[in-house]
Design a protein around this motif. Sequence first.
Motif, short mmCIF file in Angstrom:
data_model
loop_
_atom_site.label_atom_id
_atom_site.label_comp_id
_atom_site.label_asym_id
_atom_site.label_seq_id
_atom_site.Cartn_x
_atom_site.Cartn_y
_atom_site.Cartn_z
N GLU A 167 39.73 30.79 36.94
CA GLU A 167 41.17 31.06 37.03
C GLU A 167 41.98 29.78 37.25
O GLU A 167 43.20 29.81 37.28
CB GLU A 167 41.45 32.08 38.13
N SER A 207 35.56 34.84 38.84
CA SER A 207 35.71 35.79 37.72
C SER A 207 34.58 35.55 36.73
O SER A 207 34.16 34.41 36.51
CB SER A 207 37.05 35.53 37.03
N GLN A 209 34.90 36.20 33.65
CA GLN A 209 35.53 36.26 32.33
C GLN A 209 35.05 35.23 31.32
O GLN A 209 34.79 35.55 30.16
CB GLN A 209 37.05 36.14 32.49
N ARG A 230 36.99 34.88 46.39
CA ARG A 230 38.19 34.04 46.39
C ARG A 230 38.50 33.57 47.79
O ARG A 230 38.67 34.38 48.71
CB ARG A 230 39.38 34.80 45.80
N GLU A 232 41.08 32.52 49.08
CA GLU A 232 42.52 32.42 49.38
C GLU A 232 42.73 32.97 50.78
O GLU A 232 42.12 33.97 51.16
CB GLU A 232 43.35 33.19 48.33
N LEU A 240 40.82 40.72 49.51
CA LEU A 240 39.54 40.49 50.16
C LEU A 240 39.03 39.13 49.70
O LEU A 240 39.40 38.66 48.62
CB LEU A 240 38.53 41.56 49.74
N GLU A 247 35.31 43.53 34.34
CA GLU A 247 36.00 42.73 33.33
C GLU A 247 35.47 43.03 31.92
O GLU A 247 34.47 42.44 31.50
CB GLU A 247 35.85 41.24 33.64
N GLU A 401 49.65 44.86 41.67
CA GLU A 401 48.79 44.55 40.51
C GLU A 401 47.39 45.12 40.72
O GLU A 401 46.71 44.79 41.68
CB GLU A 401 48.71 43.03 40.34
N ILE A 402 46.99 45.97 39.78
CA ILE A 402 45.64 46.54 39.86
C ILE A 402 44.76 45.94 38.76
O ILE A 402 43.56 45.80 38.90
CB ILE A 402 45.68 48.09 39.81
N GLY A 404 44.72 42.63 35.77
CA GLY A 404 45.32 41.45 35.14
C GLY A 404 44.51 41.14 33.90
O GLY A 404 43.29 41.19 33.94
N ARG A 408 43.29 36.23 24.50
CA ARG A 408 42.86 34.87 24.79
C ARG A 408 43.29 33.91 23.68
O ARG A 408 43.39 34.32 22.51
CB ARG A 408 41.33 34.81 24.93
N GLY A 449 40.50 45.12 39.65
CA GLY A 449 39.96 44.94 41.01
C GLY A 449 39.47 46.29 41.50
O GLY A 449 40.25 47.21 41.71
O1 4AD Z 1 44.52 38.83 37.86
P1 4AD Z 1 43.16 38.29 38.16
O2 4AD Z 1 43.07 37.04 38.95
O3 4AD Z 1 42.45 38.13 36.74
C1 4AD Z 1 41.23 37.58 36.50
O4 4AD Z 1 40.44 37.21 37.31
C2 4AD Z 1 40.91 37.57 35.03
N1 4AD Z 1 39.76 36.68 34.83
C3 4AD Z 1 40.65 38.96 34.54
C4 4AD Z 1 40.33 39.03 33.08
O5 4AD Z 1 41.22 38.90 32.27
N2 4AD Z 1 39.08 39.24 32.73
O6 4AD Z 1 42.31 39.41 38.92
C5 4AD Z 1 42.09 40.65 38.33
C6 4AD Z 1 42.22 41.76 39.34
C7 4AD Z 1 43.60 41.86 39.97
O7 4AD Z 1 44.47 42.59 39.15
C8 4AD Z 1 43.30 42.60 41.26
O8 4AD Z 1 43.17 43.98 41.03
C9 4AD Z 1 41.93 42.06 41.62
O9 4AD Z 1 41.36 41.53 40.46
N3 4AD Z 1 42.02 41.00 42.64
C10 4AD Z 1 41.69 41.17 43.94
N4 4AD Z 1 41.25 42.26 44.60
C11 4AD Z 1 40.98 42.11 45.91
N5 4AD Z 1 41.11 40.97 46.59
C12 4AD Z 1 41.54 39.83 45.95
N6 4AD Z 1 41.62 38.69 46.64
C13 4AD Z 1 41.85 39.92 44.57
N7 4AD Z 1 42.29 39.03 43.64
C14 4AD Z 1 42.37 39.71 42.49
#
Ligand code: 4AD
Length: 478
Positions: A167, A207, A209, A230, A232, A240, A247, A401-402, A404, A408, A449
């Motif tokens: 990411e 991820s 991905q 993550r 963060e 979390l 994915e 956001e559920i 993303g 590509r 997620g």
């Molecule tokens: O939007 P994100 O960061 O997208 C990706 O990681 C892409 N690689 C996805 C892809 O296109 N294949 O994360 C995707 C989803 C978010 O919408 C959210 O639901 C969940 O992952 N998410 C988390 N859930 C729980 N705790 C966190 N820290 C999260 N960060 C993202």
Amino acid sequence: MGPLQIKEILQATPENQPVTLKGWVRTKRESKNAIFIALNDGSTIHNIQAVAQPGQFPDELIQIVTTGACLKITGQLVESQGSGQAVEVKVESIEVYGAADPDVYPLQPKKHSLEFLREIAHLRPRTNTFGAILRIRHALAFAVHQYFNDRGFFYLHTPVITASDAEGAGEMFRVTTLDLNKIPRTEEGAINFKEDFFGREANLTVSGQLEGELGAMALSKIYTFGPTFRAENSNTTRHLAEFWMIEPEMAFFELEDNMDAAEDFVKTVIASALENCKDDLNFLQNRLAEEDKNKPQNERSIPLLEKLSFVVDNPFERLTYTEAIEILLKSKPHKEKKFQYPVGWGIDLSSEHERYLVEKHFKKPVILTNYPKEIKSFYMKLDEDGKTVRAMDVLFPGIGEIIGGSQREENYEKLLGRVHEVGIDPQNLWWYLETRKFGTAPHSGFGLGFERLVLFVTGMSNIRDVIPFPRYPKSAEF
Ligand code: 4AD
């Protein structure tokens, strides 16, 4: 396959047949004429009632039959004498596998706060609420695999340890076997990762991905479903440090197809929970209604089952990021300066903005597309205007956001340009970039997620309560 589970026994026709129960005591009640033991083995939210006679067993035995003790009971399955259950067990023998001293066993038959239960995550699966959540979580995971299998997707196992930051957000947990007290240095004084286990820097994946895309460029339709990490420092009810992500990645799908896929997928798995988790959902719905009783009328939530059916039955609203900004600029909270964060084209929408769009303006799930490239990842396909990318976020009421995802960037030069722009070393991604050199194809995917889905379906309000052993800043106890 072992003894019958309580779920199966509760459905059997009572014919005085012998049965064996194995499970944990929820409650014991003694009256003049009978001793009632409510036993649960986690197979269902419902307990089975076992009835013994006073004096049938030594007092020392009955005394250690307390809440939390694990028992083996044999007896006969009979029609229940009381109301509230169809069948019960007339007890013939009791064996205590493990007692649970009531003076110290923390889970007593009374209401415990979710905060307290988080501190005893090793025992909370034995509560009704967490039993229901864990069964629903399982049913949703099963539905995810079923969904993709039925539609010709292949489950691809992407690595948990990687050397790339998919990411590009730099929020990774490092994986190393270097001795932190004796860190090897290069001549320039930098850490010498050549001496580390993998001979280079490595981290836990944020991820799957990028590897997922490699799979889609061969198998056409793949999905991943694995743990994601993550680092963060987000102490919110939606984040979390370790969560599970699904994915899917599809060759020959453009943004429109990607939106259709995401909407159909999330609706189908929610519908399957409605179909297969009726008892547990009813329990959670009643639990929420109970909590709502203390709230003023206008703050009460819609019943859980109604909320889930609404999402399954209604089309999601689709609009571009630019259109969403226009709506926000015209909104009452913006005009009255009620939003904490400013609104304007180019901002990363904050949760208050997303919630306004979903909960106040459209009152249903929303798919936002075509975000400014600056606030999205490097791999997203550039729109013709060169300013926005073919991103899509699915926003849910109460969650934000559920999902993303995006179409590509399949053009090698454009992708390399973005890699340079965001400051990633192309050397680290040579294998990813090569897919654009050899037989590139339009393709798209998204990430759901899993815990945010479980959060929505169970109606719980904190993501730490929908994963058995949550990981968040300063917490990795269990
Ligand atoms: O939007 P994100 O960061 O997208 C990706 O990681 C892409 N690689 C996805 C892809 O296109 N294949 O994360 C995707 C989803 C978010 O919408 C959210 O639901 C969940 O992952 N998410 C988390 N859930 C729980 N705790 C966190 N820290 C999260 N960060 C993202």
